[in-house]
Design a protein around this motif. Structure first.
Motif, short mmCIF file in Angstrom:
data_model
loop_
_atom_site.label_atom_id
_atom_site.label_comp_id
_atom_site.label_asym_id
_atom_site.label_seq_id
_atom_site.Cartn_x
_atom_site.Cartn_y
_atom_site.Cartn_z
N ARG A 145 0.83 -1.18 0.00
CA ARG A 145 0.00 0.00 0.00
C ARG A 145 0.89 1.26 0.00
NH1 ARG A 145 -4.85 0.03 -1.60
NH2 ARG A 145 -5.37 1.76 -0.19
N ALA A 146 0.32 2.34 -0.47
CA ALA A 146 1.06 3.61 -0.50
C ALA A 146 1.34 4.10 0.92
CB ALA A 146 0.26 4.65 -1.27
N LYS A 147 2.48 4.71 1.09
CA LYS A 147 2.79 5.38 2.35
C LYS A 147 2.04 6.71 2.40
CE LYS A 147 7.54 3.54 2.62
NZ LYS A 147 7.39 2.74 3.84
N SER A 148 1.81 7.20 3.59
CA SER A 148 1.23 8.54 3.73
C SER A 148 2.29 9.57 3.35
CB SER A 148 0.78 8.77 5.17
OG SER A 148 1.91 8.89 6.03
N PRO A 149 1.86 10.78 3.00
CA PRO A 149 2.85 11.82 2.69
C PRO A 149 3.84 12.04 3.82
CG PRO A 149 0.68 12.52 1.96
CD PRO A 149 0.49 11.25 2.72
N GLU A 150 3.36 11.96 5.07
CA GLU A 150 4.24 12.17 6.22
C GLU A 150 5.26 11.03 6.35
OE1 GLU A 150 0.78 14.55 6.39
OE2 GLU A 150 0.95 12.37 6.25
N GLU A 151 4.82 9.80 6.10
CA GLU A 151 5.74 8.67 6.16
C GLU A 151 6.80 8.76 5.07
OE1 GLU A 151 2.88 5.09 7.90
OE2 GLU A 151 2.78 5.62 5.77
N ALA A 152 6.36 9.14 3.86
CA ALA A 152 7.30 9.26 2.75
C ALA A 152 8.31 10.38 3.00
CB ALA A 152 6.54 9.51 1.45
N LEU A 153 7.83 11.49 3.56
CA LEU A 153 8.73 12.59 3.88
C LEU A 153 9.79 12.15 4.89
CD1 LEU A 153 9.47 15.64 3.77
CD2 LEU A 153 7.90 15.96 5.69
N LYS A 154 9.36 11.43 5.90
CA LYS A 154 10.30 10.95 6.92
C LYS A 154 11.36 10.04 6.30
CE LYS A 154 11.69 10.08 11.22
NZ LYS A 154 12.62 8.96 11.02
N GLU A 155 10.95 9.18 5.38
CA GLU A 155 11.92 8.28 4.74
C GLU A 155 12.90 9.05 3.86
OE1 GLU A 155 11.99 4.09 2.21
OE2 GLU A 155 10.24 4.66 3.41
N ILE A 156 12.39 10.04 3.14
CA ILE A 156 13.28 10.88 2.33
C ILE A 156 14.30 11.56 3.23
CG2 ILE A 156 13.41 12.95 0.89
CD1 ILE A 156 12.24 10.71 -0.69
N GLN A 157 13.85 12.09 4.36
CA GLN A 157 14.76 12.75 5.31
C GLN A 157 15.81 11.77 5.83
OE1 GLN A 157 11.50 14.22 7.87
NE2 GLN A 157 12.39 16.26 7.67
N ASP A 158 15.39 10.54 6.16
CA ASP A 158 16.31 9.54 6.70
C ASP A 158 17.37 9.13 5.68
OD1 ASP A 158 14.92 9.57 9.08
OD2 ASP A 158 13.75 7.75 8.64
N LEU A 159 17.04 9.24 4.39
CA LEU A 159 17.96 8.80 3.34
C LEU A 159 18.83 9.93 2.80
CD1 LEU A 159 15.56 6.40 1.39
CD2 LEU A 159 17.53 5.74 2.80
N ALA A 160 18.67 11.13 3.37
CA ALA A 160 19.53 12.26 2.97
C ALA A 160 20.97 11.96 3.37
CB ALA A 160 19.07 13.54 3.64
N GLY A 161 21.88 12.11 2.43
CA GLY A 161 23.29 11.83 2.70
C GLY A 161 23.71 10.42 2.36
N THR A 162 22.76 9.55 2.13
CA THR A 162 23.09 8.18 1.68
C THR A 162 22.55 7.98 0.27
OG1 THR A 162 21.11 7.34 2.81
CG2 THR A 162 23.22 7.17 3.97
N GLN A 163 21.21 7.96 0.14
CA GLN A 163 20.64 7.81 -1.20
C GLN A 163 20.49 9.15 -1.92
OE1 GLN A 163 17.22 5.26 -1.36
NE2 GLN A 163 16.61 5.91 -3.41
N PHE A 164 20.19 10.20 -1.15
CA PHE A 164 19.86 11.48 -1.78
C PHE A 164 20.82 12.60 -1.36
CE2 PHE A 164 15.64 9.38 -1.03
CZ PHE A 164 15.47 8.94 -2.32
N ASP A 165 20.94 13.58 -2.25
CA ASP A 165 21.70 14.80 -1.99
C ASP A 165 21.01 15.56 -0.85
OD1 ASP A 165 22.79 17.34 -1.96
OD2 ASP A 165 22.66 17.65 -4.13
N PRO A 166 21.71 15.84 0.25
CA PRO A 166 21.08 16.56 1.38
C PRO A 166 20.50 17.91 0.98
CG PRO A 166 23.18 15.61 2.05
CD PRO A 166 23.10 15.43 0.57
N ARG A 167 21.17 18.63 0.08
CA ARG A 167 20.65 19.95 -0.31
C ARG A 167 19.34 19.82 -1.06
NH1 ARG A 167 22.98 23.32 -3.75
NH2 ARG A 167 23.88 21.61 -4.93
N VAL A 168 19.22 18.80 -1.89
CA VAL A 168 17.97 18.58 -2.62
C VAL A 168 16.87 18.20 -1.64
CG1 VAL A 168 16.82 17.16 -4.37
CG2 VAL A 168 19.18 17.91 -4.73
#
Length: 306
Positions: free
Chosen positions: A257-280
């Protein structure tokens, strides 16, 4: 007499020049006032509406002076109007050539649009995936201060980022889990397939290829297809990577099932510096907090399909 002629010539140049400047500034001022009323920055309006036409404004000025001079002092025919028409032939030719190029560019974009629709028709769960990724990526690009023309390139690249999946076999593309190494390799090649498919359209699509090729690269270097890391990855691709991940996480899939916007935001934040560019990620968070229409997929689809 010679001095008088020089003054006359200067006046003949100054008059049309002043008239053209007034015309240009009037249009620019009216559009700027309209844009301010709509909340659009003047720089964005300039880039979208006048920047591409500046060469035309500058190039047509000497042509208009030539036509005017030939009308007053014909060189080829006894009548100045005929000379003026002859001088205008190249302008008319260039105009029709420009119209043809615009139609050709629109046809190419329509072909690309059909290809994206075909890809999404193969898998109903990805319907409007590319459009939403483009909306998210465009907002991030503007938040990061990219010029409007570059933000539009990001949006176009986002719309095309998965186009290479048309070459991935349906059974592999729709398989829910348990991919073999060969099946995973087939999917991991879709960025390469995408660049291969789009290469003949390069002159019409602009700088979209880095997005298509590198949107699955990771900040820590563990992505694909080339294992680029950090700033080796083009900024446009780093932006689309975040937008793509958020869209995927907040969309239903056959296996989850889809994550909620808040859950997805939290995961994006957790992956900053590993999967994603922190500035982005920081820019994404700022845009997300403004409650954009793409924040919730259901709301986005209502707006898109209305």
């Amino acid at each position: 007499m010679r001095y008088s002629g020089q003054v006359c010539t200067a006046n003949q140049v100054a008059g049309p020049l002043a008239g053209g400047a007034v015309y240009f500034l009037t249009n620019l001022g009216a559009l700027t006032l309209l844009g301010v009323g709509l909340g659009k920055p003047p720089a964005s309006l300039w880039s979208e509406n006048f920047r591409a036409f500046l060469p035309s404004y500058l190039g047509l000025f000497p042509v208009s002076l030539t036509v005017s001079a030939l009308y007053r002092h014909p060189l080829v025919t006894p009548w100045g109007g005929a000379d003026a028409l002859i001088a205008l032939f190249p302008v008319v030719y260039v105009y029709f050539l420009w119209v043809h190029q615009v139609r050709l560019a629109n046809a190419m974009r329509n072909i690309v649009e059909v290809s994206v629709r075909y890809l999404e028709a193969k898998d109903p769960y990805t319907a409007y995936h590319s459009e939403r990724v483009a909306a998210i990526a465009g907002d991030i690009a503007l938040e990061m201060g990219l010029p409007p023309d570059q933000a539009r390139t990001v949006e176009l690249g986002a719309r095309l980022h998965d186009i290479g999946k048309v070459k991935v076999p349906d059974p592999v593309l729709k398989k829910e889990r348990g991919l073999s190494k060969e099946e995973w390799d087939a999917i991991a090649k879709h960025p390469l397939y995408g660049v291969e498919l789009l290469r003949p359209l390069e002159s019409f699509l602009g700088e979209v290829f880095p997005v298509v090729l590198y949107h699955h690269e990771r900040w820590d270097g563990r992505g694909y297809p080339e294992g680029k890391a950090g700033y080796e990855i083009p900024l446009t691709a780093r932006i689309v990577a975040v937008a793509d991940a958020y869209e995927a996480m907040t969309s239903d899939r056959p296996y989850r099932r889809a994550k909620s916007p808040e859950e997805a935001l939290k995961e994006i934040q957790d992956l900053a510096g590993t999967q994603f560019d922190p500035r982005v990620v920081e820019a994404f968070i700022r845009v997300w907090e403004k409650n954009p229409v793409w924040k919730k997929k259901n709301e986005y689809l209502k707006t898109t399909l209305a």
